[in-house]
Design a protein around this motif. Structure first.
Motif, PDB file in Angstrom:
ATOM      1  N   ARG A   7       4.022  -0.568  -1.709  1.00 40.83           N
ATOM      2  CA  ARG A   7       3.743  -1.154  -0.393  1.00 40.83           C
ATOM      3  C   ARG A   7       3.246  -2.600  -0.540  1.00 40.83           C
ATOM      4  NH1 ARG A   7       3.105   1.996   3.956  1.00 40.83           N
ATOM      5  NH2 ARG A   7       2.584   3.772   2.619  1.00 40.83           N
ATOM      6  N   THR A   8       2.421  -2.840  -1.556  1.00 40.60           N
ATOM      7  CA  THR A   8       1.929  -4.202  -1.800  1.00 40.60           C
ATOM      8  C   THR A   8       3.078  -5.115  -2.212  1.00 40.60           C
ATOM      9  OG1 THR A   8      -0.235  -3.345  -2.470  1.00 40.60           O
ATOM     10  CG2 THR A   8       0.319  -5.584  -3.156  1.00 40.60           C
ATOM     11  N   PHE A   9       3.969  -4.607  -3.051  1.00 40.53           N
ATOM     12  CA  PHE A   9       5.143  -5.374  -3.471  1.00 40.53           C
ATOM     13  C   PHE A   9       5.975  -5.797  -2.253  1.00 40.53           C
ATOM     14  CE2 PHE A   9       9.726  -5.097  -4.192  1.00 40.53           C
ATOM     15  CZ  PHE A   9       9.928  -6.084  -5.142  1.00 40.53           C
ATOM     16  N   LEU A  10       6.213  -4.874  -1.347  1.00 38.64           N
ATOM     17  CA  LEU A  10       7.007  -5.183  -0.155  1.00 38.64           C
ATOM     18  C   LEU A  10       6.287  -6.181   0.750  1.00 38.64           C
ATOM     19  CD1 LEU A  10       8.348  -1.608   0.698  1.00 38.64           C
ATOM     20  CD2 LEU A  10       9.641  -3.521  -0.283  1.00 38.64           C
ATOM     21  N   ALA A  11       4.958  -6.099   0.790  1.00 32.95           N
ATOM     22  CA  ALA A  11       4.192  -7.049   1.605  1.00 32.95           C
ATOM     23  C   ALA A  11       4.326  -8.466   1.045  1.00 32.95           C
ATOM     24  CB  ALA A  11       2.721  -6.633   1.655  1.00 32.95           C
ATOM     25  N   VAL A  12       4.318  -8.611  -0.280  1.00 29.67           N
ATOM     26  CA  VAL A  12       4.497  -9.925  -0.897  1.00 29.67           C
ATOM     27  C   VAL A  12       5.901 -10.454  -0.613  1.00 29.67           C
ATOM     28  CG1 VAL A  12       4.557 -11.199  -3.082  1.00 29.67           C
ATOM     29  CG2 VAL A  12       2.799  -9.455  -2.711  1.00 29.67           C
ATOM     30  N   VAL A  13       6.906  -9.583  -0.693  1.00 23.69           N
ATOM     31  CA  VAL A  13       8.282  -9.993  -0.407  1.00 23.69           C
ATOM     32  C   VAL A  13       8.389 -10.496   1.024  1.00 23.69           C
ATOM     33  CG1 VAL A  13      10.658  -9.178  -0.169  1.00 23.69           C
ATOM     34  CG2 VAL A  13       9.270  -8.417  -2.106  1.00 23.69           C
ATOM     35  N   THR A  14       7.810  -9.761   1.953  1.00 22.36           N
ATOM     36  CA  THR A  14       7.888 -10.131   3.368  1.00 22.36           C
ATOM     37  C   THR A  14       7.102 -11.399   3.672  1.00 22.36           C
ATOM     38  OG1 THR A  14       8.107  -7.795   3.978  1.00 22.36           O
ATOM     39  CG2 THR A  14       7.467  -9.314   5.724  1.00 22.36           C
ATOM     40  N   SER A  15       5.913 -11.511   3.078  1.00 17.97           N
ATOM     41  CA  SER A  15       5.029 -12.646   3.384  1.00 17.97           C
ATOM     42  C   SER A  15       5.414 -13.919   2.644  1.00 17.97           C
ATOM     43  CB  SER A  15       3.580 -12.269   3.049  1.00 17.97           C
ATOM     44  OG  SER A  15       3.190 -11.108   3.751  1.00 17.97           O
ATOM     45  N   GLY A  16       5.990 -13.775   1.459  1.00 14.28           N
ATOM     46  CA  GLY A  16       6.402 -14.948   0.696  1.00 14.28           C
ATOM     47  C   GLY A  16       5.381 -15.437  -0.299  1.00 14.28           C
ATOM     48  N   MET A  34      -3.761  -7.990  -8.849  1.00  7.21           N
ATOM     49  CA  MET A  34      -3.996  -6.884  -9.767  1.00  7.21           C
ATOM     50  C   MET A  34      -2.940  -5.791  -9.573  1.00  7.21           C
ATOM     51  SD  MET A  34      -7.398  -4.483 -10.115  1.00  7.21           S
ATOM     52  CE  MET A  34      -7.145  -3.858  -8.434  1.00  7.21           C
ATOM     53  N   ARG A  35      -2.602  -5.485  -8.312  1.00 10.15           N
ATOM     54  CA  ARG A  35      -1.611  -4.443  -8.037  1.00 10.15           C
ATOM     55  C   ARG A  35      -0.229  -4.853  -8.548  1.00 10.15           C
ATOM     56  NH1 ARG A  35      -3.138  -2.831  -1.742  1.00 10.15           N
ATOM     57  NH2 ARG A  35      -5.129  -1.795  -2.200  1.00 10.15           N
ATOM     58  N   ILE A  36       0.148  -6.090  -8.336  1.00 13.34           N
ATOM     59  CA  ILE A  36       1.466  -6.553  -8.794  1.00 13.34           C
ATOM     60  C   ILE A  36       1.529  -6.550 -10.314  1.00 13.34           C
ATOM     61  CG2 ILE A  36       3.081  -8.478  -8.831  1.00 13.34           C
ATOM     62  CD1 ILE A  36       2.940  -6.961  -6.169  1.00 13.34           C
ATOM     63  N   HIS A  37       0.447  -6.986 -10.980  1.00 12.34           N
ATOM     64  CA  HIS A  37       0.398  -6.946 -12.449  1.00 12.34           C
ATOM     65  C   HIS A  37       0.544  -5.506 -12.950  1.00 12.34           C
ATOM     66  CE1 HIS A  37      -0.224 -11.098 -13.445  1.00 12.34           C
ATOM     67  NE2 HIS A  37      -1.323 -11.217 -12.704  1.00 12.34           N
ATOM     68  N   SER A  38      -0.161  -4.589 -12.284  1.00 12.54           N
ATOM     69  CA  SER A  38      -0.089  -3.188 -12.677  1.00 12.54           C
ATOM     70  C   SER A  38       1.333  -2.646 -12.511  1.00 12.54           C
ATOM     71  CB  SER A  38      -1.067  -2.361 -11.837  1.00 12.54           C
ATOM     72  OG  SER A  38      -0.955  -0.984 -12.125  1.00 12.54           O
ATOM     73  N   LEU A  39       1.974  -3.027 -11.408  1.00 15.04           N
ATOM     74  CA  LEU A  39       3.348  -2.584 -11.145  1.00 15.04           C
ATOM     75  C   LEU A  39       4.310  -3.134 -12.198  1.00 15.04           C
ATOM     76  CD1 LEU A  39       5.261  -1.069  -9.249  1.00 15.04           C
ATOM     77  CD2 LEU A  39       5.377  -3.133  -7.823  1.00 15.04           C
ATOM     78  N   GLU A  40       4.137  -4.418 -12.533  1.00 15.89           N
ATOM     79  CA  GLU A  40       4.995  -5.035 -13.545  1.00 15.89           C
ATOM     80  C   GLU A  40       4.788  -4.390 -14.915  1.00 15.89           C
ATOM     81  OE1 GLU A  40       5.644  -9.533 -11.764  1.00 15.89           O
ATOM     82  OE2 GLU A  40       3.842  -9.113 -12.961  1.00 15.89           O
TER      83      GLU A  40
END
Length: 301
Positions: A7-16, A34-40
């Motif tokens: 959900r955080t990943f999609l929010a970054v995509v949408t927000s830019g 932190m969430r994006i780093h964890s996902l990566e």
């Protein structure tokens, strides 16, 4: 994978960028990072290229975007399907043919609501393949249909006999398909018997897979078709429709299907309510048996 990361990943995509995504999610920018780093780390690849203008998806990020959206939608659907609404102690998902909702399960909804007011009911409609798949996957608790398939772990019980009769807006209608006839697909058994009784029947000008749709067309534009007696009875009484004399009648059993493993008390209450409605129905008229016998004689059936 934690759906919050997707959900955080999609929010970054949408927000830019991370800052706008943090505002959208009502968290700090460091939390988003932190969430994006964890996902990566979990995926083993970079999802974003960070620069002064914001963020841009990498090739891997573009590929993951579709999966992230599916993951979030699936979780939201699961939460919706299995969640118990406030004020209730449980839920019951019932799916059936749309024609069986008419004049039957609509009454059942009221009856089960009175008998088990603590249970939230989700009502769905569909055809046999979708209903059986829902039962197998556990998305549907109880299914009511005409042609169920035997599957391990599912019990099939006959509820009643549906009686399809030929009705027409013409009081002098002939006992065979004519101009204005609407063919309703009531399933493979009806198809076989219909063909046996009317071997010279060609392609109809209109065929439908939902009885309600065919009936509305006949009432609005005139014509004829095979429909359940219980559904057309009000129109027979008002003379909007007429039962065609001498036409064969087709018998079609309706079944209830439910898992052997489940809430036995709740299932028992639901099915008993269905039986009560069946037993309260009036008996078949005297000419019904003769009409069904005629159908059986067609081509030796």
């Amino acid at each position: 994978m934690d759906t919050e990361l997707a959900r955080t990943f999609l929010a970054v995509v949408t927000s830019g960028n991370f800052i706008s995504a943090a505002d959208r999610l009502h968290v700090s920018q460091s939390t988003v990072s932190m969430r994006i780093h964890s996902l990566e780390d979990q995926l083993g690849c970079m999802l974003f290229v960070r620069n002064k203008a914001g963020t841009a998806l990498t090739s891997a990020g573009r590929q993951f975007q579709r999966h992230a959206a599916t993951l979030v939608r699936t979780m939201e659907q699961a939460r919706h399907d299995i969640g118990i609404p406030e004020g209730f102690s449980g839920t019951l998902v019932v799916g059936c043919r749309i024609g069986l909702w008419e004049e039957f399960l609509l009454q059942w909804l009221q009856l089960i609501g009175e008998a088990r007011p603590e249970i939230s009911i989700r009502a769905e409609s569909g055809h046999e393949p979708e209903l059986m798949q829902g039962l197998i996957e556990g998305r549907i608790d109880i299914g009511v249909m005409y042609t169920p398939q035997v599957r391990p772990g599912l019990k099939i019980e006959q509820l009643f006999e549906e009686h399809l009769i030929l009705v027409s807006t013409d009081p002098e209608g002939k006992p065979e398909p004519r101009s204005g006839y609407v063919y309703v697909d009531w399933g493979p058994e009806f198809y076989a018997r219909h063909n046996a009784c009317f071997p010279n029947f060609g392609s109809p000008p209109l065929s439908v897979n939902i009885g309600w749709l065919g009936l509305q067309h006949v009432l609005e534009n005139g014509g004829s078709g095979y429909f359940p007696r219980r559904i057309v009875m009000p129109h027979l009484k008002t003379r909007r429709l007429n039962q065609v004399s001498g036409a064969p009648e087709f018998s079609m059993p309706a079944y209830v299907v439910y898992p052997l493993e489940g809430d036995r008390d709740l299932f028992a209450s639901a099915i008993e309510a269905m039986r009560q409605i069946v037993h309260s129905k009036p008996k078949r008229p005297p000419n019904a048996k003769r009409a069904e016998t005629t159908a059986r004689r067609c081509r030796g059936i």
